[in-house]
Design an enzyme around this catalytic site. Structure first.
Site, PDB file in Angstrom:
ATOM      1  N   VAL A 189       0.828  -1.202   0.000  1.00  0.00           N
ATOM      2  CA  VAL A 189       0.000   0.000   0.000  1.00  0.00           C
ATOM      3  C   VAL A 189       0.867   1.258   0.000  1.00  0.00           C
ATOM      4  O   VAL A 189       0.581   2.217  -0.723  1.00  0.00           O
ATOM      5  CB  VAL A 189      -0.943   0.007   1.218  1.00  0.00           C
ATOM      6  CG1 VAL A 189      -1.767   1.295   1.255  1.00  0.00           C
ATOM      7  CG2 VAL A 189      -1.874  -1.200   1.172  1.00  0.00           C
ATOM      8  N   LYS A 245      -6.170  -0.576  11.077  1.00  0.00           N
ATOM      9  CA  LYS A 245      -7.402  -0.873  11.829  1.00  0.00           C
ATOM     10  C   LYS A 245      -7.103  -1.409  13.221  1.00  0.00           C
ATOM     11  O   LYS A 245      -7.823  -1.117  14.177  1.00  0.00           O
ATOM     12  CB  LYS A 245      -8.294  -1.847  11.062  1.00  0.00           C
ATOM     13  CG  LYS A 245      -7.712  -3.226  10.792  1.00  0.00           C
ATOM     14  CD  LYS A 245      -7.124  -3.320   9.409  1.00  0.00           C
ATOM     15  CE  LYS A 245      -6.608  -4.689   9.075  1.00  0.00           C
ATOM     16  NZ  LYS A 245      -6.000  -4.736   7.720  1.00  0.00           N
ATOM     17  N   GLU A 249      -9.819   6.395   6.258  1.00  0.00           N
ATOM     18  CA  GLU A 249     -10.791   5.734   5.388  1.00  0.00           C
ATOM     19  C   GLU A 249     -10.368   4.319   5.012  1.00  0.00           C
ATOM     20  O   GLU A 249     -11.186   3.404   4.963  1.00  0.00           O
ATOM     21  CB  GLU A 249     -11.001   6.555   4.113  1.00  0.00           C
ATOM     22  CG  GLU A 249     -12.095   6.018   3.206  1.00  0.00           C
ATOM     23  CD  GLU A 249     -13.465   6.052   3.872  1.00  0.00           C
ATOM     24  OE1 GLU A 249     -14.000   4.963   4.133  1.00  0.00           O
ATOM     25  OE2 GLU A 249     -13.968   7.155   4.136  1.00  0.00           O
ATOM     26  N   GLY A 275     -11.037  -1.107   2.697  1.00  0.00           N
ATOM     27  CA  GLY A 275     -10.168  -0.747   1.584  1.00  0.00           C
ATOM     28  C   GLY A 275     -10.618   0.524   0.887  1.00  0.00           C
ATOM     29  O   GLY A 275     -10.650   1.602   1.467  1.00  0.00           O
ATOM     30  N   GLU A 277      -2.551 -14.448   3.541  1.00  0.00           N
ATOM     31  CA  GLU A 277      -1.160 -14.439   3.985  1.00  0.00           C
ATOM     32  C   GLU A 277      -0.680 -15.868   4.255  1.00  0.00           C
ATOM     33  O   GLU A 277      -1.475 -16.806   4.368  1.00  0.00           O
ATOM     34  CB  GLU A 277      -1.026 -13.616   5.266  1.00  0.00           C
ATOM     35  CG  GLU A 277      -1.487 -12.180   5.141  1.00  0.00           C
ATOM     36  CD  GLU A 277      -0.549 -11.327   4.308  1.00  0.00           C
ATOM     37  OE1 GLU A 277       0.616 -11.751   4.113  1.00  0.00           O
ATOM     38  OE2 GLU A 277      -0.970 -10.251   3.862  1.00  0.00           O
ATOM     39  N   LYS A 306     -12.310  -3.951  12.462  1.00  0.00           N
ATOM     40  CA  LYS A 306     -13.145  -3.047  11.667  1.00  0.00           C
ATOM     41  C   LYS A 306     -14.518  -2.862  12.301  1.00  0.00           C
ATOM     42  O   LYS A 306     -15.084  -1.761  12.265  1.00  0.00           O
ATOM     43  CB  LYS A 306     -13.255  -3.590  10.242  1.00  0.00           C
ATOM     44  CG  LYS A 306     -11.901  -3.661   9.542  1.00  0.00           C
ATOM     45  CD  LYS A 306     -11.941  -4.456   8.254  1.00  0.00           C
ATOM     46  CE  LYS A 306     -10.549  -4.590   7.650  1.00  0.00           C
ATOM     47  NZ  LYS A 306     -10.540  -5.418   6.420  1.00  0.00           N
TER      48      LYS A 306
END
Length: 436
Positions: free
Chosen positions: A18, A107, A131, A136, A192, A207
């Site tokens: 990211v 998060k 956000e 995502g 993962e 979340k």
């Protein structure tokens, strides 16, 4: 008064999937972003563990450093993308106390330390935006924080973890067993190497805590969220759901009742006609009900470098506009002190699958336990394929699936535990909520 055209400095913590895409958007779109903001933005530093290993043409080598604190102290906006709740908290707090605003996708950090971070931002007259921490690229945090502040959120139901949604979707469409679907997800990069956080529901729980806090303006931390994952879901569960016109989804569910606020993560059976039933693959969606806006649904890419970076850069632009205008965005205030609703307050219909000895009278014994505890049975299905043998028992092991009428969860779980003590029941039961 002279116009301030000095670049707004963005310090980036993390240059992974990211982080690298965030840097790319900032560099490649810098001219257009400057027009949108009213001032230019520039990368002032990129902190990472091993600068020598970072090789992206859009990140100048001179910006790379392992001295994270130097990046924090020389930025107007600090973008935290390193994850975790230890050093990330240290850097975020230091940034805000140093006068920098913060953008994060973390998060876990927000679910554990959200109230502290929100107050620190307000006390230091800076922004904190996040956000990308929920869903995502899906814009759900901003609507909760700004768009719906004139309304009353009633509840939220969301698919907020792409890994588990992909696995369940593969099990549904291809008839795969859980282990096979998980390996496929890992091979394709959706899961993962250690998928525990996803498949056990912990990622979604973080979340859910954030959603509940923003939706009800009260402190809901990660320890307040009850969590169940999808590791017990079998191909037989999927087949039974399909036969009933339902699908199984891992849901984050938050609501507020007279008993308090509830934030939960669990796999559930939902009708194929429900808006969330059509959310496929690694996509995410949140279904929200408000008092006046009524039903709303937010849908889109729930993960991935570019989609998540889009949300991060959107926050950077928002914060940079505030800096250019000499202001901050609205503070996050938790003015309510709602209790966390007890498990006994949660009511639903349940589908329970037992492994039983295929002998006469077994169903009667199990039904008697349900009746004694006041749990009404709505349907029974014993026409499922036999499973493994039970040591010490010569006959076949059958799967018995019961669907209840509405009951409270505490009673249901106590009933299931009592059934599991019967000699004719073996193995671990499966419990799924049935949502209409």
């Amino acid at each position: 008064m002279a116009e301030n055209n000095a670049p707004i400095r963005v310090g980036l913590l993390g240059a992974g999937t990211v982080g690298s895409q965030t840097a790319r958007l900032l560099v490649e779109q810098k001219d257009e972003l400057a027009q949108r903001i009213g001032r230019p933005v520039e990368l002032s530093g990129v902190a990472c563990l091993d600068p020598e290993e970072v090789d992206f043409p859009w990140i100048e080598k001179s910006l790379l450093t392992s001295d994270t604190m130097s990046v924090v102290k020389n930025a107007d906006i600090v973008v935290e993308l390193i994850g975790g709740t230890g050093v990330a908290r240290t850097f975020v707090l230091e940034a805000m106390k140093n006068g920098a605003s913060v953008v994060t996708a973390n998060k876990a950090l927000l679910a554990k330390y959200g109230p502290e971070l929100y107050k620190t931002a307000e006390d230091n007259n800076v922004d904190i935006y996040f956000e990308a921490a929920v869903g995502g690229a899906i814009p759900i945090v901003r609507p909760l924080r700004e768009s719906l502040v004139g309304d009353q959120v009633k509840d939220m139901l969301g698919i907020v973890n792409g890994t588990t949604n992909y696995i369940l979707d593969e099990m549904t469409t291809k008839g795969l067993d859980f282990d096979v679907a998980l390996k496929d997800a890992q091979a394709k990069g959706y899961a993962e190497a250690d998928p525990t956080g996803d498949i056990e529901g912990y990622d979604a729980a973080n979340k859910a805590a954030i959603m509940a806090t923003l939706g009800f303006h009260t402190n809901v931390g990660i320890d307040d969220v009850t969590v169940e994952g999808i590791t017990r879901i079998t191909a037989d569960d999927i087949a039974a759901a399909t036969a009933e016109g339902r699908v199984i989804k891992l849901l984050a569910v938050v609501d507020k009742t007279d008993d308090g606020v509830s934030a939960r993560v669990y796999p559930a059976l939902i009708k194929q006609e429900h808006p969330l039933a059509s959310v496929r693959g690694s996509f995410n969606a949140v279904f929200l009900r408000a008092e006046y806006a009524d039903d709303l649904m937010f849908y889109g890419r729930g993960a991935g470098g570019a989609p998540t970076a889009s949300a991060v850069v959107g926050d950077i632009v928002t914060v940079a506009r505030h800096i250019a205008a000499g202001c901050t965005g609205p503070a996050i205030r938790m003015y309510n002190d709602y209790p966390i609703a007890p498990l006994s307050a949660s009511k639903a219909a349940f589908a329970v699958r037992f492994l039983i000895h295929d002998n006469p009278g077994v169903l009667a014994k199990i039904s008697a336990v349900f009746a004694k505890n006041g749990v009404s049975i709505n349907g029974v299905n014993q026409d499922l394929k036999p499973t493994l043998k039970d040591p010490g028992y010569d006959g076949e092991i059958q799967q018995l699936r019961l669907v209840t009428h509405m009951t409270d969860e505490t009673t249901l779980r106590n009933t299931v535990a009592e059934v599991c003590e019967l000699d004719c029941v073996t193995g671990e039961p499966s419990i799924l909520r049935v949502l209409d």
